[in-house]
Design an enzyme around this catalytic site. Structure first.
Site, short mmCIF file in Angstrom:
data_model
loop_
_atom_site.label_atom_id
_atom_site.label_comp_id
_atom_site.label_asym_id
_atom_site.label_seq_id
_atom_site.Cartn_x
_atom_site.Cartn_y
_atom_site.Cartn_z
CB SER A 158 -0.93 -0.03 1.21
OG SER A 158 -1.76 1.10 1.28
CE1 TYR A 172 0.13 4.96 -6.40
CE2 TYR A 172 0.29 6.61 -4.66
CZ TYR A 172 0.72 5.42 -5.23
OH TYR A 172 1.73 4.71 -4.64
CE LYS A 176 0.02 1.95 -4.29
NZ LYS A 176 0.63 0.61 -4.40
#
Length: 270
Positions: A158, A172, A176
């Protein structure tokens, strides 16, 4: 950066890693090999990446030449957005070494982009690789581990970005955060099989994905100023935490957690 001492912490184990020829995945693969673990490495197989594939194999060979009881390596091309890629990687590892003990979902993409200018293609690609690719490959690994019946460790790479926003990362950071959430839910689903699932959350690391920032002296200095340790991380800084999460003796009760390895950046609010 000094390598992790070869303590044989993963002696006799088998691991598979996606996106393992560069950056964090590569550092983890080499650390695992040095700790006595056999490693199956996935990569895209692109012509421009051949130099990385060859240098990885050479580096793995050098580790074997200077240490005893190191692991072996095999590499296999494939795009993680295709569910068959994870299945084939796990099948190859099991065929070569008889089992799978550790899986690292590392493959990921990132390209800075302004929120108002993000096209559907960029968002789709980010989600396909970072979220779906992680899901498909972890599912393949979990199926093998459940079939074997002796547990295992699954690690999703992550990021501190799972906890922090970024103006040029709106496509983005959610991916994560999804990986952190995925590991938590997988841990619940797979706990009955003694399969531990955790997220490793790097901070700013000097990899290909961070080239844009690393080449900008002003931005790099600003990033360093945010990190209490005073430096940008190296891929090798992630090797120790990844070995810890993989090692049954050291982390057997660590499950469904996110391990921050960011030099203290997340805590520096002021």
């Amino acid at each position: 950066m000094a390598a992790l001492p070869a303590w044989n912490l993963l002696k006799g184990k088998t691991a598979a890693i996606t996106g393992g020829t560069t950056g964090i995945g590569r550092a983890i693969a080499l650390a695992y090999i040095a700790q006595g673990c056999n490693v199956a490495v996935n990569h895209l197989g692109l012509p421009q990446d051949e130099v990385h594939r060859h240098s990885l194999l050479e580096e793995a060979k050098a580790i074997k030449n200077k240490a005893i009881k190191t692991g072996d390596i095999l590499e296999l091309p494939g795009d993680v957005t295709n569910p068959e890629t994870g299945t084939n990687l796990i099948k190859e590892a099991e065929s070569q070494w008889g089992k799978l003990d550790i899986f690292v979902a590392n493959a990921g993409v990132f390209k800075q982009a302004e929120f108002l200018k993000i096209e559907p293609s960029l968002l789709d690609h980010s989600v396909d690789v970072n979220v779906k690719g992680c899901f498909y490959s972890c599912q393949a690994a979990a199926r093998q581990m459940v079939k074997q019946g002796h547990g295992g460790s699954i690690i999703g790479i992550s990021s501190v970005s799972a906890l922090l926003g970024g103006g040029l990362q709106t496509h983005y950071t959610p991916t994560k955060a999804a990986i952190l959430s995925m590991m938590q839910s997988m841990a619940i689903a797979l706990g009955q099989h003694q399969i531990r699932c955790n997220a490793l959350m790097p901070g700013t690391i000097a990899t290909q994905l961070a080239d844009h920032d690393m080449k900008n002296p002003t931005k790099k200095a600003a990033l360093e100023a945010r990190i209490p340790l005073g430096r940008i991380g190296n891929p090798e800084d992630m090797a120790g935490p990844a070995v810890f999460l993989a090692c049954e003796e050291m982390s057997r009760y660590v499950n469904a957690t996110g391990l921050l390895a960011d030099g203290g950046m997340f805590s520096k609010l002021q």
